[in-house]
Structures are given as C-alpha cells and as structure tokens.
Scaffold this active site. Sequence first.
Site, PDB file in Angstrom:
ATOM      1  CE  LYS A 106       0.996  -2.651   1.752  1.00  0.00           C
ATOM      2  NZ  LYS A 106       0.299  -1.702   1.139  1.00  0.00           N
ATOM      3  CE  LYS A 211       2.714   3.518  -3.156  1.00  0.00           C
ATOM      4  NZ  LYS A 211       1.837   2.323  -3.132  1.00  0.00           N
TER       5      LYS A 211
END
Length: 321
Positions: A106, A211
């Site tokens: 991240k 997703k």
Amino acid sequence: MPSLEELLACAHVVTLPMRVKFRGVLEREVLLLEGPAGWAEFGPFLEYDDGESARWLASAVEAGWDGYPAPVRGWVPVNATVPAVSADEVANVLGAFDAVHTVKVKVAEAGQSLREDMARVAAVRQQLPHARIRVDANGGWDVDQAVQALAAMSVYGLEYAEQPVATVPELAAVRHAMEGSVLIAADESVRKAADPLAVARAGAADLLVVKAAPLGGVRRALDIVAEAGLPAVVSSALDSSVGIRAGLALAASLPDLPYACGLGTVSLMAADVAADSLVAASGGISVRDVAADPSLLERFAAAPERRDWWLARLRRCFALL
C-alpha cells in the site's frame, strides 16, 4: 431471492480485531448470513452509501442462496499484503503470510510521503529479493505524482501499479506516460464505477482488479471480465474467511488466472469467524467451502448498537435490490 425477514432471522454481526491498522481501522465489522447454499458475508465499509452497498448485499444473496459457479481450478495463488506501515514493521507483517512469492504494498496513504512509500517498498525487496512486488495507491496520487513515484519505484521491479490515480482519464494519462515500463491496473475505476467497462474502452489499464462483493457477485464479475477482454486479478475487501470464499470462487471460475490474487487478507486479522480459516498454504488457497463457527460468532459478536446499525443498513439495501 430470500425475503427481508429471512435475511434478518439468519444475520450475525461481528467485530474482528486486526493485527495491524488497515484502511485506517483496527477492527473490521461485517454481517454474516447463513443461507441454504452456505454462509455469506455482507461487509461494505462503513463510509459506503446504500446504493454502492446494495451490490455487496446482492453478492451475499448469491453466495448464500444460489451458490457459486463450478470451478475450473482447485487452487488459487495469493499475494501477501503490506499495509501503509513503517519500513521497520514490514518484516513483521510479512511474517504472518505463508510462502510469499508476490506482495502488494500500500502506498499514497494520506499524511505519508513518497519517501515513506519508497522505504516500505525497499524493505519488501530487501526481505524478498525474488518476489513479485505490486503497489496499490487507491487513487491517492495525481498524474504527475503517480508518474514520479512509479518511475522511482520501478528500480525495485514492479509487477504493476494498482489504481495510481482516481479517474479513468488520469489512468489513461499515467499509462501513456509510463510507456509500458510499469503496467497499470484499475480497481476503484471498475468496482466503484457506474460503468465498470469504461476503463477497458478507454484503453486506460493493462489489467483489471476485480472483487466479487462490490461488483454484485461472482457471476456478474465474471461477465465484466469477459466483456472487458483484459487480464484480471481477483482481490478481497478485508473480508473474513466467509467473504474470502466468494473471492476464491471468482478466482477459481475465471478462464485464465495469470496473476496471484489478493485473497490473503485474513492473515492481517487477529481473529476470524471460521475455525479453519481460509489462509494461504504453500503460497495459495485450496478451493473449499467454509462455515462460521457458532462459538466464534458469539465471542466476536458486535455490541448491540452496532448490530442495530448493520440491521438497519441491511433493511435499506434490501429495499434497493
């Protein structure tokens, strides 16, 4: 389609502690449903509005009442995930994952600098000299920042950069500027968009991150990937093992799976709802069903006021389906 009364009667709300802060939270709240086809998870993040969250409920209904498509593979490779921690914490985070061959790092966290991002990526490369490294900015950069950051990070050998900027035109600009030196993946521009195929039509990405829950279920996600005609990476949304099962079903059903999937996030949690968690072994997860454990549902049951909040959200989202 189950009735609202049926959903409310089988709903369990849990609060699961995290090992490290992820997306700014140290606890993950989700609502679980036990349907005739199996357990399902409804877990849109707290800030999501009802329109967006209704797609997550559609995915949960598919999982619990329709079941999943037949898989074409029985094992799915997964990546480790390093949140926006300090470089000193990277080794500890990676230690929670098994057989790490791919790492998502991240970056572009609010309040952090490019120097901190670079140090985090460098720490991963130092720990794992031969691993594939991908970075995820969650749309946190503008075009100039993204080009500067990705050019600097490319010395560590990036597999791709996920959603470096927020909009489809910006993605296209970054992809053009990088000239293939770093592949560009679209995530939010697919799962949060009114038109999830706009990225593909604009030539704004080299691959898609999909997703199941935000796209309305496994079958709808499969249709989007097929129409887009781009390689796909399956990822999760900080789910319990019940939610990971939906992502696993999606990854197991794709005709091609060229990249490791972001389905290892249960390893970032200090607790789960399943006694036999869906975590990686030998770098991947075998495709299997999972059930919530009654004792764990009781142990991690949310406070009454949080349960009421989630049930009210369930009612509102059901009305939108």
